[in-house]
Design a protein around this motif. Structure first.
Motif, mmCIF file in Angstrom:
data_model
loop_
_atom_site.group_PDB
_atom_site.id
_atom_site.type_symbol
_atom_site.label_atom_id
_atom_site.label_comp_id
_atom_site.label_asym_id
_atom_site.label_seq_id
_atom_site.Cartn_x
_atom_site.Cartn_y
_atom_site.Cartn_z
ATOM 1 N N ASP A 1 51.685 50.458 -2.532
ATOM 2 C CA ASP A 1 51.896 49.972 -3.892
ATOM 3 C C ASP A 1 51.907 51.165 -4.856
ATOM 4 O OD1 ASP A 1 52.062 47.586 -5.670
ATOM 5 O OD2 ASP A 1 50.248 48.490 -6.529
ATOM 6 N N ILE A 2 52.604 51.011 -5.981
ATOM 7 C CA ILE A 2 52.714 52.117 -6.957
ATOM 8 C C ILE A 2 51.349 52.578 -7.461
ATOM 9 C CG2 ILE A 2 53.111 50.576 -8.923
ATOM 10 C CD1 ILE A 2 54.952 52.829 -10.067
ATOM 11 N N ASP A 3 50.402 51.630 -7.662
ATOM 12 C CA ASP A 3 49.070 51.988 -8.162
ATOM 13 C C ASP A 3 48.289 52.802 -7.138
ATOM 14 O OD1 ASP A 3 49.393 50.654 -10.633
ATOM 15 O OD2 ASP A 3 49.018 48.741 -9.631
ATOM 16 N N PHE B 1 50.626 56.591 -6.896
ATOM 17 C CA PHE B 1 50.472 57.503 -8.029
ATOM 18 C C PHE B 1 49.135 57.260 -8.704
ATOM 19 C CE2 PHE B 1 55.281 57.351 -8.200
ATOM 20 C CZ PHE B 1 55.455 58.653 -7.765
ATOM 21 N N GLU C 1 48.637 57.522 -14.796
ATOM 22 C CA GLU C 1 49.387 56.460 -15.490
ATOM 23 C C GLU C 1 50.734 56.980 -15.979
ATOM 24 O OE1 GLU C 1 48.971 53.131 -15.936
ATOM 25 O OE2 GLU C 1 47.315 53.352 -14.535
ATOM 26 N N LYS D 1 53.362 56.562 -13.316
ATOM 27 C CA LYS D 1 53.752 55.153 -13.177
ATOM 28 C C LYS D 1 54.683 54.762 -14.317
ATOM 29 C CE LYS D 1 49.227 54.200 -11.266
ATOM 30 N NZ LYS D 1 47.947 53.568 -11.506
ATOM 31 N N ARG E 1 58.669 53.384 -14.264
ATOM 32 C CA ARG E 1 59.033 52.088 -14.871
ATOM 33 C C ARG E 1 59.955 52.217 -16.081
ATOM 34 N NH1 ARG E 1 53.117 50.681 -13.900
ATOM 35 N NH2 ARG E 1 53.175 49.381 -12.036
ATOM 36 N N ALA F 1 58.167 61.256 -8.901
ATOM 37 C CA ALA F 1 58.286 60.215 -9.933
ATOM 38 C C ALA F 1 59.636 60.324 -10.631
ATOM 39 C CB ALA F 1 57.156 60.337 -10.946
#
Length: 133
Positions: A37-39, A42, A45, A48, A52, A79
């Motif tokens: 999962d992205i959380d 990375f 914040e 992330k 997005r 990223a």
């Protein structure tokens, strides 16, 4: 996770030494990077947020799921590569997104690379420490 028969949009993104292969599926906004999962992938914040950004610009925050594979470089480069690949994949989904993404500069591959080290120096431009005696 996703069946191979489910239709998706594909985009390849690059930044520094990172290469991201991004698949965009119709869904709820779940982002999976290298099977995590992205959380989980990375920590920062800001990274992330970078990933997005194309969703925020095109108002498609909870409309698509992302499954991507990224290799090479560091976390910041990865990223940026995901953002580039996601932007390209969203173009396949709809051509209406092109002016929005182009205005933000997400479709342009960032050409900046690390400068090579030169002989006689400690790094690209860092000279050895000067000694008077």
């Amino acid at each position: 996770m996703y069946e191979s028969k489910q239709p998706y949009f594909y985009g390849t993104g690059r930044r520094k030494h990172s290469v991201a292969r991004v698949r965009v599926y119709e869904g709820t906004g779940k982002i999976t990077i290298n099977g995590r999962d992205i959380d989980e992938y990375f920590g920062l914040e800001t990274l992330k947020l970078i990933v997005r950004q194309p969703f925020a610009v095109t108002d498609t925050v909870d409309k698509y799921d992302i499954v991507c594979t990224v290799a090479g470089g560091g976390v910041t480069g990865q990223a940026g590569a995901i953002r580039h690949g996601l932007s390209r994949a969203l173009l396949q989904a709809s051509d209406e997104f092109r002016p929005l993404l182009k205005k933000e500069g997400f479709l342009t591959r960032d050409p900046r690379m690390k400068e090579r080290k030169k002989y006689g120096l400690k790094a690209a431009r860092r000279a050895p420490q000067f000694s008077k005696r």
